[in-house]
Design a protein around this motif. Structure first.
Motif, PDB file in Angstrom:
ATOM      1  N   ILE A 372       6.243  56.675   1.867  1.00 51.65           N
ATOM      2  CA  ILE A 372       6.320  55.474   1.034  1.00 51.65           C
ATOM      3  C   ILE A 372       4.962  55.229   0.388  1.00 51.65           C
ATOM      4  O   ILE A 372       3.931  55.201   1.070  1.00 51.65           O
ATOM      5  CB  ILE A 372       6.733  54.253   1.892  1.00 51.65           C
ATOM      6  N   SER A 374       3.022  52.528  -1.381  1.00 50.82           N
ATOM      7  CA  SER A 374       3.087  51.077  -1.583  1.00 50.82           C
ATOM      8  C   SER A 374       1.696  50.495  -1.727  1.00 50.82           C
ATOM      9  O   SER A 374       0.844  50.651  -0.838  1.00 50.82           O
ATOM     10  CB  SER A 374       3.809  50.430  -0.385  1.00 50.82           C
ATOM     11  N   GLY A 401      11.444  53.118   1.413  1.00 49.57           N
ATOM     12  CA  GLY A 401      10.709  52.478   0.337  1.00 49.57           C
ATOM     13  C   GLY A 401      11.625  52.270  -0.851  1.00 49.57           C
ATOM     14  O   GLY A 401      12.229  53.229  -1.338  1.00 49.57           O
ATOM     15  N   ASP A 404       9.618  48.721  -6.495  1.00 48.65           N
ATOM     16  CA  ASP A 404       9.035  47.383  -6.591  1.00 48.65           C
ATOM     17  C   ASP A 404       8.090  47.359  -7.781  1.00 48.65           C
ATOM     18  O   ASP A 404       7.201  48.217  -7.896  1.00 48.65           O
ATOM     19  CB  ASP A 404       8.289  47.050  -5.302  1.00 48.65           C
ATOM     20  N   LEU A 407       4.335  46.641  -6.263  1.00 47.81           N
ATOM     21  CA  LEU A 407       3.753  47.553  -5.278  1.00 47.81           C
ATOM     22  C   LEU A 407       4.056  49.028  -5.552  1.00 47.81           C
ATOM     23  O   LEU A 407       3.463  49.899  -4.924  1.00 47.81           O
ATOM     24  CB  LEU A 407       4.285  47.197  -3.875  1.00 47.81           C
ATOM     25  N   GLN A 409       6.471  50.732  -4.475  1.00 50.26           N
ATOM     26  CA  GLN A 409       7.571  50.727  -3.512  1.00 50.26           C
ATOM     27  C   GLN A 409       7.282  49.636  -2.487  1.00 50.26           C
ATOM     28  O   GLN A 409       6.126  49.430  -2.093  1.00 50.26           O
ATOM     29  CB  GLN A 409       7.709  52.072  -2.783  1.00 50.26           C
ATOM     30  N   ARG A 410       8.322  48.929  -2.074  1.00 47.62           N
ATOM     31  CA  ARG A 410       8.153  47.961  -1.002  1.00 47.62           C
ATOM     32  C   ARG A 410       8.837  48.497   0.249  1.00 47.62           C
ATOM     33  O   ARG A 410       9.861  49.191   0.174  1.00 47.62           O
ATOM     34  CB  ARG A 410       8.722  46.595  -1.381  1.00 47.62           C
ATOM     35  N   HIS A 435      -0.846  46.335   5.834  1.00 47.29           N
ATOM     36  CA  HIS A 435      -0.140  46.837   4.647  1.00 47.29           C
ATOM     37  C   HIS A 435       1.093  47.676   5.019  1.00 47.29           C
ATOM     38  O   HIS A 435       1.882  48.030   4.156  1.00 47.29           O
ATOM     39  CB  HIS A 435      -1.075  47.656   3.750  1.00 47.29           C
ATOM     40  N   ARG A 439       8.206  44.451   4.010  1.00 50.52           N
ATOM     41  CA  ARG A 439       8.284  43.295   3.117  1.00 50.52           C
ATOM     42  C   ARG A 439       9.663  42.646   3.207  1.00 50.52           C
ATOM     43  O   ARG A 439       9.847  41.522   2.758  1.00 50.52           O
ATOM     44  CB  ARG A 439       8.014  43.730   1.672  1.00 50.52           C
TER      45      ARG A 439
END
Length: 464
Positions: A372, A374, A401, A404, A407, A409-410, A435, A439
């Motif tokens: 991912i 992000s 992921g 987004d 970001l 990807q969230r 981090h 989310r």
């Protein structure tokens, strides 16, 4: 020879194979498999409906004795996929059992009580042993062409790593159309000469009753055994518990170690490479890590530009492997073969991993769904899943992921359990870097999985 234990000079064993209520001695196995070999000798390729039965065992052994490549076909496969496998492989007949829809192929039955003592010359080591079709997560399943030499090299390397000998009794209840159940479980036993017990289904009570020294299971199986105290404690007399085909959750690893007295052996591989990495029978077994390269296997991690990634236990890279267990290519698919294998023999696994200074490997997951990106960070979904599984309100977890705008990807977690979503987000933030927290946490009734227990993340990514 590939099936070393089927040499007629080998000592007879009264219960060499136990499967589906049938017990075959070593001489039964040699005689009936050789009779099957006589029925297919000279064929170009045959299909074997891979049910957990004595007919399947004899069909597979017969093909290998005769030097006829076989195509294991899942018994529960859909009509479209079965038609593709049969047509793409060019199989000329069904050997053993036959499905209701035979796709126009003739049927050659296997007779359990037939016997032949004809001696066949050992086929060349480079000859094709089998063509196994992948799960088809990226289009129609591809036929993986595997040589006799690759299978022999892999089994011999695993025998060394796991101290696997003819005195073992190997037990599993896995399908006979994947590497795990077929190549390792059945062909491994036929090469090494240990007793082989197939439980039909991988139920905890059946594993507990089998009296094995070496057990194979996928994480779903081990999770159920870990949840059945009596069954787990019955495995205390075993020598080795081996987990593969998907990551073993750390809580399951810990619970098995507590109940059985055995820290499970974890290993890593694929249809195209067989098993390439494993923890050792006499080595460190670290939860969440799959061990060291087997004898003859090389591994490397590369970044997006093709540069080498350091072995610092933190830096994530695309895992590539090469060695004597590699496949010979995808049947009828030179384009796909070229995408998977470079000119130096490195196979692009599609997985991302980290390696520590001692060479221990941890698989982060699939590059397509488990890496991912992000907020400028490269994050492994597996690390977050492990953290979530440490929460008492989580039974299962899968992290992906999703796109987004801010970001890139969230991080979204799909959780089976009764914990509050915000509590889980906070929990991960306390366990890992902030981090890496989800989310979004979605509570679901179950996770979609394939026959080997792997979560179908591409399907999850379509859930809204």
């Amino acid at each position: 020879m590939l099936l070393a234990s089927l040499n007629p000079a080998s000592d007879d064993i009264a219960d060499a194979v136990r499967i589906d209520g049938t017990v075959l001695s070593r001489s039964d196995l040699v005689g009936a498999a050789t009779a099957a070999a006589e029925r297919v000798a000279g064929a170009g390729r045959v299909a074997v409906l891979a049910t957990p039965s004595a007919a399947t065992v004899l069909a597979v052994a017969g093909c290998l004795i005769a030097g006829v490549p076989f195509v294991p076909v899942p018994a529960d496969v859909g009509a479209t996929e079965r038609r593709h496998i049969v047509g793409d492989s060019g199989a000329q007949a069904w050997l053993g059992e036959v499905p209701e829809e035979a796709e126009g192929l003739p049927h050659i039955p296997v007779r359990l009580h037939a016997r032949s003592w004809h001696r066949y010359a050992e086929p060349p080591s480079e000859a094709t042993a089998l063509i196994m079709y992948t799960s088809g997560t990226t289009g129609a399943p591809k036929g993986v062409v595997m040589s006799r030499a690759a299978i022999a090299a892999d089994i011999d390397a695993l025998a060394e790593a796991w101290q696997w000998t003819p005195s073992d009794t190997l037990v599993h209840g896995l399908p006979l159309y994947h590497v795990h159940g077929l190549v390792l479980g059945l062909l491994g036993s036929l090469r090494i000469g240990n007793r082989f017990v197939h439980t039909g289904r991988p139920k905890p009570e059946l594993y507990a009753q089998a009296g094995g020294s070496l057990y194979f299971g996928v994480p779903t199986v081990w999770s159920r055994i870990a949840g059945d105290g009596d069954a787990a404690r019955a495995l205390a007399s075993a020598r080795l518990l081996v987990s593969g085909s998907a990551p073993l959750p750390v809580p399951v690893f810990d619970r098995l170690a507590e109940l059985t007295g055995h820290a499970p052996v974890e290993r890593y591989g694929s249809t195209e490479t067989l098993i390439t990495i494993s923890t050792l029978a006499d080595g460190e077994r670290r939860p969440g890590w799959v061990g060291l390269p087997l004898r003859g296997i090389e591994t490397r991690l590369v970044d997006e530009q093709g540069g080498l990634v350091p072995h610092d236990a933190e830096s994530i890279g695309a895992l590539q492997v090469r060695g004597p267990t590699m496949f010979d290519g995808y049947l009828n698919r030179p384009d796909a073969t070229a995408d998977a294998l470079d000119s130096d023999g490195w196979y692009r696994t599609g997985d991302v991993a980290v390696i520590d200074a001692d060479g221990m490997h941890r698989i982060v997951g699939r590059e397509s769904v488990d890496l991912i990106k992000s907020g400028g960070y490269r994050i492994g979904a597996g690390e977050i899943e492990t953290a979530l599984l440490g929460h008492p309100g989580v039974v299962e977890a899968a992290v992906v992921g999703l796109p987004d705008d801010d970001l890139g990807q969230r991080i979204v977690a799909f959780v089976v359990g009764d914990a509050e979503p915000q509590a889980l987000t906070d929990y991960v933030a306390q366990q890992l870097s902030v981090h890496k927290r989800p989310r979004e946490v979605r509570l679901v009734e179950s996770l979609p999985r394939n026959a080997m227990g792997k979560v179908l993340k591409k399907e999850l990514m379509q859930w809204h």
